[in-house]
Design a protein around this motif. Sequence first.
Motif, mmCIF file in Angstrom:
data_model
loop_
_atom_site.group_PDB
_atom_site.id
_atom_site.type_symbol
_atom_site.label_atom_id
_atom_site.label_comp_id
_atom_site.label_asym_id
_atom_site.label_seq_id
_atom_site.Cartn_x
_atom_site.Cartn_y
_atom_site.Cartn_z
ATOM 1 N N HIS A 143 47.364 50.902 41.838
ATOM 2 C CA HIS A 143 48.169 51.310 42.988
ATOM 3 C C HIS A 143 48.075 52.818 43.191
ATOM 4 O O HIS A 143 47.892 53.291 44.329
ATOM 5 C CB HIS A 143 49.625 50.891 42.761
ATOM 6 N N LEU A 144 48.185 53.573 42.118
ATOM 7 C CA LEU A 144 48.098 55.030 42.216
ATOM 8 C C LEU A 144 46.735 55.479 42.717
ATOM 9 O O LEU A 144 46.630 56.405 43.531
ATOM 10 C CB LEU A 144 48.392 55.659 40.854
ATOM 11 N N LYS A 145 45.690 54.827 42.262
ATOM 12 C CA LYS A 145 44.344 55.203 42.691
ATOM 13 C C LYS A 145 44.139 54.901 44.169
ATOM 14 O O LYS A 145 43.499 55.674 44.891
ATOM 15 C CB LYS A 145 43.300 54.482 41.830
ATOM 16 N N ARG A 146 44.669 53.769 44.645
ATOM 17 C CA ARG A 146 44.538 53.442 46.069
ATOM 18 C C ARG A 146 45.226 54.491 46.943
ATOM 19 O O ARG A 146 44.779 54.761 48.066
ATOM 20 C CB ARG A 146 45.122 52.066 46.371
ATOM 21 N N LEU A 147 46.304 55.066 46.430
ATOM 22 C CA LEU A 147 47.020 56.084 47.188
ATOM 23 C C LEU A 147 46.369 57.457 47.072
ATOM 24 O O LEU A 147 46.794 58.403 47.752
ATOM 25 C CB LEU A 147 48.467 56.186 46.695
ATOM 26 N N GLY A 148 45.372 57.584 46.212
ATOM 27 C CA GLY A 148 44.731 58.877 46.034
ATOM 28 C C GLY A 148 45.597 59.878 45.292
ATOM 29 O O GLY A 148 45.491 61.091 45.504
ATOM 30 N N VAL A 149 46.428 59.386 44.380
ATOM 31 C CA VAL A 149 47.341 60.259 43.647
ATOM 32 C C VAL A 149 46.569 61.190 42.728
ATOM 33 O O VAL A 149 45.737 60.736 41.931
ATOM 34 C CB VAL A 149 48.359 59.417 42.842
ATOM 35 N N SER A 150 46.843 62.477 42.825
ATOM 36 C CA SER A 150 46.223 63.464 41.941
ATOM 37 C C SER A 150 46.998 63.622 40.650
ATOM 38 O O SER A 150 46.415 63.846 39.591
ATOM 39 C CB SER A 150 46.135 64.821 42.644
ATOM 40 N N ALA A 151 48.331 63.528 40.747
ATOM 41 C CA ALA A 151 49.184 63.639 39.559
ATOM 42 C C ALA A 151 50.501 62.935 39.822
ATOM 43 O O ALA A 151 51.046 63.021 40.925
ATOM 44 C CB ALA A 151 49.431 65.091 39.185
ATOM 45 N N VAL A 152 50.999 62.235 38.813
ATOM 46 C CA VAL A 152 52.362 61.719 38.882
ATOM 47 C C VAL A 152 53.298 62.812 38.376
ATOM 48 O O VAL A 152 52.980 63.520 37.423
ATOM 49 C CB VAL A 152 52.539 60.434 38.048
ATOM 50 N N GLU A 153 54.415 62.966 39.041
ATOM 51 C CA GLU A 153 55.448 63.903 38.591
ATOM 52 C C GLU A 153 56.629 63.074 38.119
ATOM 53 O O GLU A 153 57.335 62.456 38.922
ATOM 54 C CB GLU A 153 55.863 64.830 39.731
ATOM 55 N N LEU A 154 56.817 63.008 36.794
ATOM 56 C CA LEU A 154 57.845 62.155 36.220
ATOM 57 C C LEU A 154 59.186 62.864 36.290
ATOM 58 O O LEU A 154 59.370 63.952 35.734
ATOM 59 C CB LEU A 154 57.512 61.820 34.766
ATOM 60 N N MET A 155 60.138 62.256 36.985
ATOM 61 C CA MET A 155 61.496 62.762 36.935
ATOM 62 C C MET A 155 61.961 62.767 35.481
ATOM 63 O O MET A 155 61.361 62.109 34.633
ATOM 64 C CB MET A 155 62.382 61.920 37.842
ATOM 65 N N PRO A 156 63.010 63.519 35.145
ATOM 66 C CA PRO A 156 63.312 63.820 33.733
ATOM 67 C C PRO A 156 63.238 62.622 32.796
ATOM 68 O O PRO A 156 63.835 61.570 33.056
ATOM 69 C CB PRO A 156 64.731 64.379 33.801
ATOM 70 N N VAL A 157 62.515 62.803 31.703
ATOM 71 C CA VAL A 157 62.349 61.751 30.696
ATOM 72 C C VAL A 157 62.962 62.158 29.362
ATOM 73 O O VAL A 157 62.895 61.405 28.393
ATOM 74 C CB VAL A 157 60.861 61.384 30.504
ATOM 75 N N THR A 158 63.549 63.355 29.286
ATOM 76 C CA THR A 158 64.219 63.751 28.052
ATOM 77 C C THR A 158 65.623 63.139 28.020
ATOM 78 O O THR A 158 66.166 62.747 29.054
ATOM 79 C CB THR A 158 64.298 65.282 27.929
ATOM 80 N N ALA A 159 66.184 63.064 26.820
ATOM 81 C CA ALA A 159 67.451 62.359 26.625
ATOM 82 C C ALA A 159 68.583 63.050 27.377
ATOM 83 O O ALA A 159 68.797 64.250 27.238
ATOM 84 C CB ALA A 159 67.774 62.277 25.134
ATOM 85 N N SER A 160 69.318 62.272 28.172
ATOM 86 C CA SER A 160 70.395 62.814 29.000
ATOM 87 C C SER A 160 71.660 61.991 28.802
ATOM 88 O O SER A 160 71.646 60.923 28.174
ATOM 89 C CB SER A 160 69.983 62.806 30.478
ATOM 90 N N ILE A 161 72.759 62.476 29.370
ATOM 91 C CA ILE A 161 74.048 61.817 29.221
ATOM 92 C C ILE A 161 74.686 61.646 30.594
ATOM 93 O O ILE A 161 74.441 62.439 31.509
ATOM 94 C CB ILE A 161 74.982 62.637 28.289
ATOM 95 N N ASP A 162 75.504 60.614 30.741
ATOM 96 C CA ASP A 162 76.216 60.400 31.995
ATOM 97 C C ASP A 162 77.292 61.466 32.197
ATOM 98 O O ASP A 162 77.934 61.904 31.239
ATOM 99 C CB ASP A 162 76.904 59.030 32.007
ATOM 100 N N GLU A 163 77.504 61.859 33.454
ATOM 101 C CA GLU A 163 78.643 62.712 33.772
ATOM 102 C C GLU A 163 79.940 61.957 33.475
ATOM 103 O O GLU A 163 80.007 60.741 33.610
ATOM 104 C CB GLU A 163 78.593 63.125 35.245
ATOM 105 N N ARG A 164 80.983 62.670 33.116
ATOM 106 C CA ARG A 164 82.184 62.017 32.593
ATOM 107 C C ARG A 164 82.896 61.145 33.615
ATOM 108 O O ARG A 164 83.639 60.240 33.232
ATOM 109 C CB ARG A 164 83.155 63.051 32.026
#
Length: 666
Positions: free
Chosen positions: A177-198
């Motif tokens: 799918h990415l190749k069909r779209l001609g994607v040069s790079a995926v930009e991953l939204m944050p993947v480091t460990a996070s916590i929910d707002e209170r």
Amino acid sequence: MSQLGATITKDGIRFAVWSSSARRIWVSIFDDQRSRELDRLELRPEGDGVHGLFVSGLAAGTRYGLRADGDYAPERGFWFDPDKLLVDPYALEVDRPYAYDGRLAARRGEGADTASLMPKAIAGASAKPLPAPPPLFQPGGLIYEVPVRAFTMLHPDIPEKQRGTIAALAHPLIVEHLKRLGVSAVELMPVTASIDERHLPPLGLRNAWGYNPVTFMALDPRLAPGGLAELWQTVAMLRDAGIGTILDLVFNHTGESDRLGPTLSLRGLDNHAYYRHAPDGGLANDTGTGNTVACDHPVVQEMVLDTLRHFVSHAGVDGFRFDLAPILGRVEGIFDADAPLLRAIRDDPALGDRVLIAEPWDIGPDGYQLGNFPPPFLEWNDKYRDDIRRFWRGDQGMVGALATRLAGSSDVFGRAGRRTSRSVNFIAAHDGMTLADIVAYEHKHNEANGEQNRDGHSENLSWNNGVEGATSDEAVAKARFDDQCALLATLFASRGTIMLTAGDEFGRTQEGNNNAYAQDNAITWLDWAGRDRALEECTVLLAALRRAVPALSDTHFLTGKAADASESPDVAWLTETGAPLGEADWNDPSRHRLVMLLGDDGGSRLAVLVNGDRRQCVFTLPAREGFEWRPAIETQTIGFARPLSGRSVNFMIERRAATASAGRGA
């Protein structure tokens, strides 16, 4: 990387942490079930704020946390409480996700020990850093913004256990799918460990975006159950397919929030040093999240640099996008384009060739810094987003702004005589309405967020197309489809780097929610089974055209002059009659039509025909002896090659005729 954190040797583990204000710091060692504290050992001051201790007999896999003691005076910025178990800022792995609990925010002496509530850092044998290959991504390419969990949660062909993970991005169907779209790079939204707002748990909601980190290096176990190896393997497999990887990182704040927030890591180790404070002693809040990381502090700067080096040398990523990036350039609260941290990132031997992308605004004083970051930083261009939306919404007097944005936004990025654009052009991003919702909702609908629709931007420059005067549901759907095609075509015809948010290529909707950060559910999960295949095909064709015509992705500003060895200027701006746009045309508030005629050094030309008017129009293109104009996208099925229709973008390419012929109208 500095020697802070847990360093494993053949004889044991050395623990080291920095704090300028703690009087005592301990490391707590836990059993494999995470619940029982086996030992609590005091670290020794070693000078310059470093506290360290070598513990023999420990090995990789040891679970641990930190504790610190000192003054407890929140009004003066000190939050030391040895009952709070703290995650090592240099932790490379945590054994479970963070979960908000009110006891984590209890005042000293008012709450119990928090060890049972906290993830434990896992000491791991760090692999030897490897030289990262040069980035695949180059400016002018297509960035594809991906919310890792939402991207594959509903994909029917991804194994159920793999859905919502980083590993799923390397599945053959996703790669195709990415190749069909001609994607040069995926930009991953944050993947480091996070916590929910209170405020989210009482509402039955959870943070779906990840822009609320606790520590900067450890991946979120929900997104990367295989740890750092999962990220490395996925990056490598995408690279084999010709696709780079960019990580969206958050260094501007942490999930410890304001003075009512939890004590999880930096706050408990040295709140006064790790966070910026206002003159009255309270936490500075240039981020809108309750705290602001002190990126002008040397120890924080080194931690940021160590994090970036870690992901380059141990995951091989192409680069980084920096959330609320002016924070990284604030020195004593004032933005400086030549701030020590920004300069150090550019000059670092391991980072200097990486892709660097700034979100060039925060909410602090003088926080809007679009165009002011130094090269080679690329910048998210919200002026592009807003002007393109205004043009297609039908606002008056937008044809000049449209041309400027198509040409790379030289008004923003051409300062100081610079000749190339650093713009990241986008119509929609994770923050805001989706592409489909832009043309379907005039106003936001954030009721599901539990804030009575008060959150999120109120002005979205969106419109509800196809309702007024519509004769059927099919007519409404067609009008909205055409507008999405026009917006996508404008994006793919724009000079500079372009960005597409995952799912916008096939009509994803968030039902008008423009701030869906708390919707870890079907509102944000991509509906692969119900995707609009025709719109997806539209995007695929546009991507193919952009790859085939280098003039579209070139980052050099257009001059209107002939390139070397060519009689064709690099651009001409024409009316629908083929005449050059004159001053009166540029200043005509009712003008909604434009032709961008691009030339190249080989003498060929591409015409981008923009009809933002609802009325039909015949476009006429200038003729050259021995050439003829043909549709650049050879299809009649999805709205291209229909220059007579209103609200459309079409592409005509000039090729040598088999026999000499006159140019023809388009």
